[in-house]
Design a protein around this motif. Structure first.
Motif, PDB file in Angstrom:
ATOM      1  N   ALA A 424     -17.018 -49.075 -47.109  1.00 10.86           N
ATOM      2  CA  ALA A 424     -15.771 -49.237 -46.356  1.00 10.86           C
ATOM      3  C   ALA A 424     -15.168 -47.886 -45.993  1.00 10.86           C
ATOM      4  N   GLY A 425     -15.335 -46.904 -46.873  1.00 12.70           N
ATOM      5  CA  GLY A 425     -14.814 -45.572 -46.585  1.00 12.70           C
ATOM      6  C   GLY A 425     -15.487 -44.931 -45.390  1.00 12.70           C
ATOM      7  N   GLN A 426     -16.795 -45.099 -45.296  1.00 10.56           N
ATOM      8  CA  GLN A 426     -17.507 -44.567 -44.141  1.00 10.56           C
ATOM      9  C   GLN A 426     -17.018 -45.237 -42.850  1.00 10.56           C
ATOM     10  N   ILE A 427     -16.846 -46.554 -42.900  1.00  8.22           N
ATOM     11  CA  ILE A 427     -16.388 -47.288 -41.712  1.00  8.22           C
ATOM     12  C   ILE A 427     -15.000 -46.817 -41.296  1.00  8.22           C
ATOM     13  N   HIS A 428     -14.132 -46.583 -42.278  1.00  7.34           N
ATOM     14  CA  HIS A 428     -12.774 -46.128 -41.971  1.00  7.34           C
ATOM     15  C   HIS A 428     -12.808 -44.774 -41.261  1.00  7.34           C
ATOM     16  N   VAL A 429     -13.680 -43.877 -41.718  1.00  6.68           N
ATOM     17  CA  VAL A 429     -13.806 -42.565 -41.076  1.00  6.68           C
ATOM     18  C   VAL A 429     -14.289 -42.720 -39.640  1.00  6.68           C
ATOM     19  N   TRP A 430     -15.225 -43.632 -39.419  1.00  7.20           N
ATOM     20  CA  TRP A 430     -15.775 -43.824 -38.072  1.00  7.20           C
ATOM     21  C   TRP A 430     -14.756 -44.426 -37.112  1.00  7.20           C
ATOM     22  N   THR A 431     -14.058 -45.450 -37.569  1.00  4.25           N
ATOM     23  CA  THR A 431     -13.190 -46.210 -36.664  1.00  4.25           C
ATOM     24  C   THR A 431     -11.825 -45.566 -36.480  1.00  4.25           C
ATOM     25  N   ARG A 432     -11.313 -44.924 -37.543  1.00  2.00           N
ATOM     26  CA  ARG A 432      -9.987 -44.296 -37.485  1.00  2.00           C
ATOM     27  C   ARG A 432      -8.959 -45.249 -36.896  1.00  2.00           C
ATOM     28  N   THR A 433      -9.000 -46.497 -37.354  1.00  2.00           N
ATOM     29  CA  THR A 433      -8.099 -47.518 -36.821  1.00  2.00           C
ATOM     30  C   THR A 433      -6.650 -47.166 -37.116  1.00  2.00           C
ATOM     31  N   PRO A 434      -5.758 -47.334 -36.161  1.00  2.17           N
ATOM     32  CA  PRO A 434      -4.334 -47.041 -36.403  1.00  2.17           C
ATOM     33  C   PRO A 434      -3.642 -48.141 -37.197  1.00  2.17           C
ATOM     34  N   HIS A 435      -4.307 -49.291 -37.343  1.00  5.16           N
ATOM     35  CA  HIS A 435      -3.685 -50.408 -38.034  1.00  5.16           C
ATOM     36  C   HIS A 435      -3.860 -50.262 -39.547  1.00  5.16           C
ATOM     37  N   PRO A 436      -2.926 -50.800 -40.340  1.00  3.69           N
ATOM     38  CA  PRO A 436      -3.104 -50.786 -41.790  1.00  3.69           C
ATOM     39  C   PRO A 436      -4.379 -51.535 -42.180  1.00  3.69           C
ATOM     40  N   PRO A 437      -5.032 -51.120 -43.259  1.00  2.00           N
ATOM     41  CA  PRO A 437      -6.269 -51.800 -43.655  1.00  2.00           C
ATOM     42  C   PRO A 437      -5.990 -53.206 -44.165  1.00  2.00           C
ATOM     43  N   ALA A 438      -7.041 -53.998 -44.205  1.00  4.49           N
ATOM     44  CA  ALA A 438      -6.911 -55.360 -44.740  1.00  4.49           C
ATOM     45  C   ALA A 438      -6.472 -55.296 -46.195  1.00  4.49           C
ATOM     46  N   ASP A 439      -5.695 -56.278 -46.617  1.00  6.92           N
ATOM     47  CA  ASP A 439      -5.200 -56.264 -47.990  1.00  6.92           C
ATOM     48  C   ASP A 439      -5.652 -57.484 -48.789  1.00  6.92           C
ATOM     49  N   THR A 440      -6.566 -58.274 -48.241  1.00  6.32           N
ATOM     50  CA  THR A 440      -7.142 -59.382 -49.006  1.00  6.32           C
ATOM     51  C   THR A 440      -8.662 -59.291 -48.927  1.00  6.32           C
ATOM     52  N   LEU A 441      -9.310 -59.633 -50.016  1.00  9.21           N
ATOM     53  CA  LEU A 441     -10.767 -59.569 -50.121  1.00  9.21           C
ATOM     54  C   LEU A 441     -11.309 -60.934 -50.506  1.00  9.21           C
ATOM     55  N   LEU A 442     -12.277 -61.426 -49.739  1.00  6.75           N
ATOM     56  CA  LEU A 442     -12.969 -62.673 -50.054  1.00  6.75           C
ATOM     57  C   LEU A 442     -14.366 -62.349 -50.576  1.00  6.75           C
ATOM     58  N   THR A 443     -14.706 -62.917 -51.690  1.00  3.03           N
ATOM     59  CA  THR A 443     -16.040 -62.744 -52.271  1.00  3.03           C
ATOM     60  C   THR A 443     -16.647 -64.115 -52.493  1.00  3.03           C
ATOM     61  N   PHE A 444     -17.785 -64.360 -51.862  1.00  3.85           N
ATOM     62  CA  PHE A 444     -18.473 -65.636 -52.059  1.00  3.85           C
ATOM     63  C   PHE A 444     -19.790 -65.343 -52.768  1.00  3.85           C
ATOM     64  N   GLU A 445     -19.872 -65.775 -54.013  1.00  3.25           N
ATOM     65  CA  GLU A 445     -21.071 -65.513 -54.794  1.00  3.25           C
ATOM     66  C   GLU A 445     -22.105 -66.592 -54.535  1.00  3.25           C
ATOM     67  N   ALA A 446     -23.326 -66.150 -54.297  1.00  6.65           N
ATOM     68  CA  ALA A 446     -24.406 -67.099 -54.046  1.00  6.65           C
ATOM     69  C   ALA A 446     -24.586 -68.010 -55.250  1.00  6.65           C
ATOM     70  N   ALA A 447     -25.006 -69.227 -54.961  1.00 10.09           N
ATOM     71  CA  ALA A 447     -25.251 -70.178 -56.050  1.00 10.09           C
ATOM     72  C   ALA A 447     -26.266 -69.597 -57.016  1.00 10.09           C
ATOM     73  N   PRO A 448     -26.062 -69.783 -58.329  1.00 10.37           N
ATOM     74  CA  PRO A 448     -27.000 -69.233 -59.305  1.00 10.37           C
ATOM     75  C   PRO A 448     -28.422 -69.702 -59.046  1.00 10.37           C
ATOM     76  N   ARG A 449     -29.349 -68.787 -59.183  1.00  5.23           N
ATOM     77  CA  ARG A 449     -30.742 -69.157 -59.004  1.00  5.23           C
ATOM     78  C   ARG A 449     -31.183 -70.076 -60.143  1.00  5.23           C
ATOM     79  N   VAL A 450     -31.978 -71.043 -59.806  1.00  2.00           N
ATOM     80  CA  VAL A 450     -32.446 -71.990 -60.817  1.00  2.00           C
ATOM     81  C   VAL A 450     -33.455 -71.298 -61.726  1.00  2.00           C
ATOM     82  N   LEU A 451     -33.184 -71.305 -63.017  1.00  2.38           N
ATOM     83  CA  LEU A 451     -34.067 -70.669 -63.991  1.00  2.38           C
ATOM     84  C   LEU A 451     -34.870 -71.757 -64.702  1.00  2.38           C
TER      85      LEU A 451
END
Length: 686
Positions: A424-451
């Motif tokens: 994300a830091g690299q992207i921020h340097v590239w885009t130099r967006t004037p808008h505040p960064p996102a303040d919510t993070l969604l994480t979707f974990e893949a279903a556990p592999r069947v063992l």
């Protein structure tokens, strides 16, 4: 770096290092215990490799009797002992005295440096610390459990890795690292309190072993109605991610079923291979992708939670039923999406509504990329910190259809998959967006592999285990929402957030669950975003916009008195609290201590990073008048905290005192023996 005038030392007792400091004087290290001359040379050479800026002093070893020797620095650096990493040397001599000092250096990835910087910038010990837990039903051999984890640590280099303390952080991979395995009997702790206390204890990413294992219960076969044992894994995001934990748990099961010893050698590929692959990747295509995203002239929806300054954390969880989850999966598939993209669509709707947006607007949030979709061979089998946040921006138009919103998010995620190695830091340097960064993070974990095979083998031994469940983490985002499937196939949503936003976040979470349940029931091809939002009509708007007054920073925890002095001039011994050591252990040590000194329990101090100096200063300041009492001061630590003990001792030396820093080898040693060794070390003061 050293001379060759070393005698061979006997090996018949634990190791203690006493560092004597004084303003303007060269340091002297007294060594007690079974450490050979070759080990001392190896430790000094290891210091040279890890700390290239350390002065190249000459060191001589003088024998003063059986297992008592003095390491004296005879020249170098114009007598400025503060430049030499004495604490690191003491830690090596105590902790590494029986093992190998061999290490190898490794560059940290941009993602790792960003995660470490965020953890360093926030003093709370739970920052970037994640937890995973599961139940274990059936017999559990605690000795084999511990041996299996020790075997996994021996095979997995990532579990023996720590950050160094350079200005540009790198990684040090150790040849050996001992896992922290804490076993508590059933009924000795309430589970939720145990989880919270362990999370707040944190993980120091500058110590090897970025994973701590806690077992509540366990033992031979018990009645069917007996409660299951509960396993808790606590780890640091800068070195491990949840994908890694599932890989490591699988290896642990293999080791446990094999009697505690994991067959085979070290895992390859590992982070060494990944870092080498990353170093030759061109960022040109990734930069083009992230800078060419066209947001048009639409009004961006402002962040909701960036202004919060609270350090108190809240956590909420809810789950859909198995039927509701199945219906959601099938509904999202109709529009070419998945439950993950359906969740992203719902979250975008809620952020739009909570901001009271009108008309077409760009909504921004971040999603966690697993880092396992890249073209690095074997990446799906590589444990490490590969998962990281990537920015998302989607147009929410009340007149557009819900299937179109899902398709837009799906296409964005598919296009991003090739660039999951970018931070994300690299992207921020590239885009130099004037808008505040996102303040919510969604994480979707893949279903556990069947063992299947491992589960069958465990079942043959009368053991039933659940898939590991992620418990949530305090990340760089004010709000983190983690979605995963539980053992029954139900979708579980876990939100971590600033406690000050509790009403708004719990309302958002409830609204998310409502949309995830209701959209699959009736939203069709032509259902508009406006009609979907109408499902929430009459309900609260979710979150209140605006900053929240920041809480004042803590100024340090006062020392706890373990033992009062025998007389006014007895002096003070400050014990630095070590990770994983309970207060009861220190109380027992204090009862067994035979010296006249006052014993204090001092708050933990990080090994390195931006917090280390401030924490050492806070502990030193908290000692107050005890330093000036005239009775002498000794800072004592268990192996691994020698750096912190020496840092505090140096502050006292700079004020004209002559403190001792004492580092004790705790391997196989109880509190009574440690008390005797501590009293002996303090008693040698001239």
């Amino acid at each position: 770096m050293t001379t060759s005038r070393f005698s061979r030392l006997p090996q018949d007792e634990p190791i203690t290092v006493v560092v004597e400091l004084g303003r303007g004087a060269l340091p002297v290290l007294e060594l007690r215990g079974p450490i050979e001359a070759t080990r001392i040379e190896a430790a000094l050479d290891s210091i040279a490799a890890r700390h290239p800026g350390a002065p190249a002093w000459t060191a001589d070893l003088e024998s003063r009797g059986p297992c008592r020797h003095t390491l004296r620095f005879t020249d170098g650096a114009d007598g400025e002992q503060s430049e030499f990493p004495l604490g690191a040397l003491a830690d090596l001599l105590t902790h590494g005295g029986r093992g190998s000092f061999r290490t190898r250096r490794l560059a940290a990835t941009p993602l790792q440096r960003e995660l470490l910087a965020d953890a360093d910038a926030h003093p709370g010990p739970g920052r970037q610390v994640e937890q995973t837990a599961w139940d274990w039903r059936g017999p559990l051999d605690v000795a084999r459990f511990t041996a299996a984890w020790r075997s996994v640590f021996a095979r997995e280099s990532v579990l023996r890795t720590a950050f160094d303390d350079r200005a540009e952080p790198g990684l040090v991979v150790h040849d050996e690292a001992e896992p922290q395995v804490v076993q508590l009997p059933h009924g000795s702790a309430e589970w939720h309190s145990l989880v919270e206390a362990d999370r707040r204890r944190g993980i120091d990413p500058r110590r090897p072993a970025p994973l701590r294992i806690t077992l509540l219960g366990g033992g031979p076969a018990s009645p069917v109605f007996a409660p299951p044992a509960q396993v808790l894994l606590t780890y640091h995001h800068a070195l491990l991610d949840s994908w890694s934990i599932r890989l490591l748990v699988r290896e642990f099961y293999r080791a446990y079923l094999a009697g505690g010893e994991l067959p085979g050698g070290e895992r390859r590929p590992d982070m060494t291979d990944y870092v080498a692959w990353l170093a030759v990747q061109s960022t040109a295509a990734a930069e083009d992708f992230f800078t060419s995203a066209d947001t048009g002239d639409f009004v961006p929806v402002p962040p909701l939670f960036t202004g919060t300054g609270s350090r108190a954390e809240g956590r909420s969880r809810l789950r859909l039923t198995e039927q509701e989850t199945s219906r959601l999966v099938h509904w999202a598939a109709l529009w070419g999406g998945s439950e993950s993209t359906a969740l992203q669509a719902v979250w975008a709707l809620l952020l739009y509504r909570a901001n009271r947006a009108e008309g077409p607007s760009q909504v921004r949030f971040a999603t966690t990329a697993s880092g396992r979709s890249i073209l690095f061979e074997g990446v799906e089998r590589t444990p490490g910190a590969l998962a990281g946040p990537l920015p998302q921006s989607v147009l929410v138009d009340p007149d557009a259809t819900v299937p179109q919103l899902i398709a837009d998010l799906r296409d964005r995620c598919l296009d991003q998959a090739a660039y999951e190695w970018v931070s994300a830091g690299q992207i921020h340097v590239w885009t130099r967006t004037p808008h505040p960064p996102a303040d919510t993070l969604l994480t979707f974990e893949a279903a556990p592999r069947v063992l299947t095979e491992l589960e069958a083998e465990l079942a043959a031994s009368g053991i039933e285990v659940e898939p590991p469940q992620t418990l949530g983490a305090r990340t760089a985002f004010p709000v983190t929402l983690i979605a995963h499937r539980d053992g029954g196939g139900r979708l579980v949503l876990t939100a971590s957030y600033d406690q000050v936003r509790l009403p708004e976040i719990t309302e958002l979470l409830a609204h998310a669950a409502l949309l995830l349940r209701e959209l699959p029931r009736g939203a069709g091809q032509h259902t508009t975003v406006g009609e979907a939002l109408a499902l929430l009509s009459g309900m609260g708007t979710g979150a209140a916009v605006g900053p929240v007054q920041a809480e004042p920073e803590e100024t340090g925890v006062p020392p706890a008195v373990l033992r009062h002095p025998a007389h006014a001039d007895a002096g003070t011994v400050g014990l630095l609290q070590a990770p994983g050591i309970s207060r009861a252990f220190y109380d027992q040590l204090a009862r067994a201590y035979t010296g006249p000194e006052e014993l204090l329990l001092l708050g933990p101090v990080p090994v390195g990073g931006a917090q280390a100096d401030a924490a050492a200063r806070a502990v030193y300041d908290a000692l107050g008048s005890r330093i000036r009492s005239g009775g002498g001061l000794a800072l004592a630590a268990f192996s691994g905290d020698g750096v912190a003990a020496c840092a505090i001792a140096r502050l006292a030396a700079a004020d004209g005192h002559r403190p001792l820093a004492i580092v004790l080898d705790t391997a196989g040693t109880g509190p009574d023996e440690l008390a005797n060794r501590l009293a002996s070390a303090v008693g040698r003061r001239p």
